[in-house]
Design an enzyme around this catalytic site. Structure first.
Site, PDB file in Angstrom:
ATOM      1  N   SER A   1      -9.917  -1.120   6.837  1.00 13.44           N
ATOM      2  CA  SER A   1      -9.273  -0.891   5.543  1.00 13.44           C
ATOM      3  C   SER A   1      -8.422  -2.027   5.005  1.00 13.44           C
ATOM      4  CB  SER A   1      -8.414   0.382   5.614  1.00 13.44           C
ATOM      5  OG  SER A   1      -9.228   1.508   5.825  1.00 13.44           O
TER       6      SER A   1
ATOM      7  N   LYS B   1       0.841  -1.192   0.000  1.00 11.00           N
ATOM      8  CA  LYS B   1       0.000   0.000   0.000  1.00 11.00           C
ATOM      9  C   LYS B   1       0.884   1.252   0.000  1.00 11.00           C
ATOM     10  CE  LYS B   1      -3.867   1.971   2.682  1.00 11.00           C
ATOM     11  NZ  LYS B   1      -4.738   1.736   3.860  1.00 11.00           N
TER      12      LYS B   1
ATOM     13  N   SER C   1      -9.465   1.366   2.763  1.00  7.18           N
ATOM     14  CA  SER C   1      -8.618   2.215   1.936  1.00  7.18           C
ATOM     15  C   SER C   1      -7.487   1.459   1.224  1.00  7.18           C
ATOM     16  CB  SER C   1      -7.994   3.317   2.802  1.00  7.18           C
ATOM     17  OG  SER C   1      -7.197   2.769   3.844  1.00  7.18           O
TER      18      SER C   1
END
Length: 510
Positions: free
Chosen positions: A215, A122, A191
């Site tokens: 997330s 990420k 996310s």
């Protein structure tokens, strides 16, 4: 390494170019076939679970280069539609890492189950000398001077890092451009959007993300893979942009509970650079899962399920409820004792879990970004800027009251684990259509956020696929949860369920 990177797409090179040339032209919102694929032993290498690929590399049945070539070729086929990457390493760089891994294997230096395994990170996770922009104009051009602790440990274990994945701005602002590989018109969740979608699509074998209020688990759930939020403090957050200091957790988005455990075993452990890490030097979660426990591997484990009318059964989707009820039958058949539980989910004086968590998250992100917000607030998107501004204007007593209510509520909520070892419940709904499109009305409204409870308590929580919805053919899921520190118990239930079903073997028809 930094010179071998391209923004938002592969420098295809010799490996991907032929595949890209052969692939038919597509648009970002192309129609998706309705029939999923089921992963099989003779299927493509990019479909493998980490545990399977690791065994083949260890036994020299495949090489890390062959595995890297497979994911590079797959990305060349699907990335323009999925948009999992924020920053993809060039094929030259990925193959150089893979060749180094193979060289070690030939010399007898096999490092373990992540040796030669392609992993996506990420884009809020620091990578030394490599752009880490967090989908934010404010951090455009930022190159950290060090690797995040989790990245350093993955590299030391022989993992092949293939790139940085798309994220909601700084894990909380504008959404990522990523599409759900099961239906490109639907959200992949956030996310950690790119880590979930890219793993499901076969662009890498697992992704690493962060989880504040879901997330890691939400994108995993929406994309049909397994997402593992560890007990708070199991994995170091050093070198990861924070959202909420007291809630954030770094974790894997993988294809199975075993794969998730293998990743956490490598990343976890006390870190002097992160004082919130637990005082445990080494974890061996995967070993506990692979121990032979016979045909009833859950014998002796008490598994709680929400009683009729409970908050955690208040989901809008009939398909989710039906799939969950079938999952409970499987878990019972594996030896578990199933216990009906009524939970305490009203954090007085707050009326919802979100109303309690919001002041905590806002205040903590406001504290982190205060100086940046004063200097260049216009370089954050409006949703993120508003959140930071709200946090900065929040009275101190509001933050303290929320944290005090959280502590008191946790005592009552976690008391359920006096009677059960693990608590499981259905997910809320399938991935929704992206605006402006909307899904048909559901039979009922959701009772509220099911992910936040486990974030606020710092508990291990695992999203596990339970099938596909009837009309949309989108992933369904449940959450498997335990008391803080009891990660092994939650993983055992998730792993045993996956051993008795094939839901996690389904691959999107991309």
């Amino acid at each position: 390494m930094a010179d071998g990177i391209s923004r938002a797409r592969f420098l295809i090179g010799a490996v991907g170019a032929g595949v890209a040339a052969a692939a038919p032209a597509t648009t970002a919102m192309a129609a998706t076939p309705s029939a999923p694929r089921t992963q099989s032993a003779d299927g493509p290498l990019y479909d493998l679970e980490i545990s399977e690929a690791a065994d083949l590399i260890r036994r020299k049945k495949i090489t890390a280069v062959q595995l890297a070539e497979a994911v590079l070729s797959r990305a060349a086929q699907v990335e323009d539609r999925v948009i999992a990457y924020a920053l993809a390493y060039s094929s030259d760089d990925v193959l150089a890492q893979a060749r180094a891994a193979d060289k070690l294997v030939r010399r007898g230096g096999y490092l373990g189950p992540l040796h030669g395994i392609p992993i996506g990170l990420k884009d809020i996770i620091f990578t030394k000398g490599i752009l880490t922009e967090a989908n934010s104009k404010f951090y455009r051009g930022f190159r950290p001077e060090f690797d995040a602790t989790c990245v350093a440990r993955l590299k030391a274990a022989g993992a092949v890092i293939v790139g940085k994945t798309q994220t909601v701005e700084l894990a909380s602002g504008d959404p990522a451009p990523t599409n759900n590989p099961w239906d490109l018109a639907r959200t992949p969740g956030g996310s950690s959007s790119g880590s979930g979608a890219g793993t499901a699509a076969g662009e890498f074998l697992a992704g690493i993300g962060s989880d504040t209020r879901g997330s890691v688990r939400i994108p995993s759930a929406y994309c049909g893979i397994t997402g593992y939020r560890t007990t708070y403090g199991v994995v170091s957050k050093h070198g990861v942009f924070p959202l909420s200091y007291t809630i954030d957790s770094v974790g894997p988005l993988a294809r199975s509970a075993l794969d998730a455990a293998l990743l956490v075993d490598v990343m976890a452990g006390q870190d002097p650079a992160d004082p919130t890490t637990r005082p445990v030097q080494r974890y061996s979660l995967a070993d506990a899962l692979t121990r032979d426990r016979g045909r009833r591997p859950l014998q002796g484990i008490r598994v709680g399920v929400p009683a009729a009318g409970d908050y955690f059964r208040g989901v809008p989707s009939d398909d989710q409820l039906a799939a969950f009820d079938e999952a409970v039958k499987v878990i019972a058949s594996l030896g578990a004792t199933v216990v009906q539980v009524t939970t305490n989910t009203l954090p007085k004086p707050f009326t919802t879990l979100n109303s309690m968590s919001t002041p905590i998250v806002n205040a903590e992100v406001g504290a982190f970004q205060y100086q940046n917000w004063k200097a260049r607030a216009e370089d954050f998107t409006l949703p993120y800027r508003r959140q930071v501004n709200t946090g900065n204007l929040l009275p101190a007593n509001a933050y303290v009251d929320a944290q005090r209510a959280r502590a008191l509520w946790m005592q009552g909520f976690l008391a359920m684990f006096d009677d059960v070892d693990v608590f499981i419940h259905p997910g809320d709904d399938i991935a929704t259509l992206k605006p402006p499109a909307t899904d048909p009305a559901r039979p009922r409204r959701s009772s509220g956020n099911k992910f936040s409870a486990w974030s606020l308590t710092g508990s291990p929580s695992i999203s596990v696929p339970t099938g596909l919805s009837g009309a949309e053919r989108m992933p369904l899921f449940m959450l498997v949860n335990a008391a803080p520190g009891d990660d092994e118990l939650a993983l055992r239930v998730a792993h045993a369920f996956q051993g008795g079903t094939t839901h996690h073997k389904l691959r999107p028809p991309l």
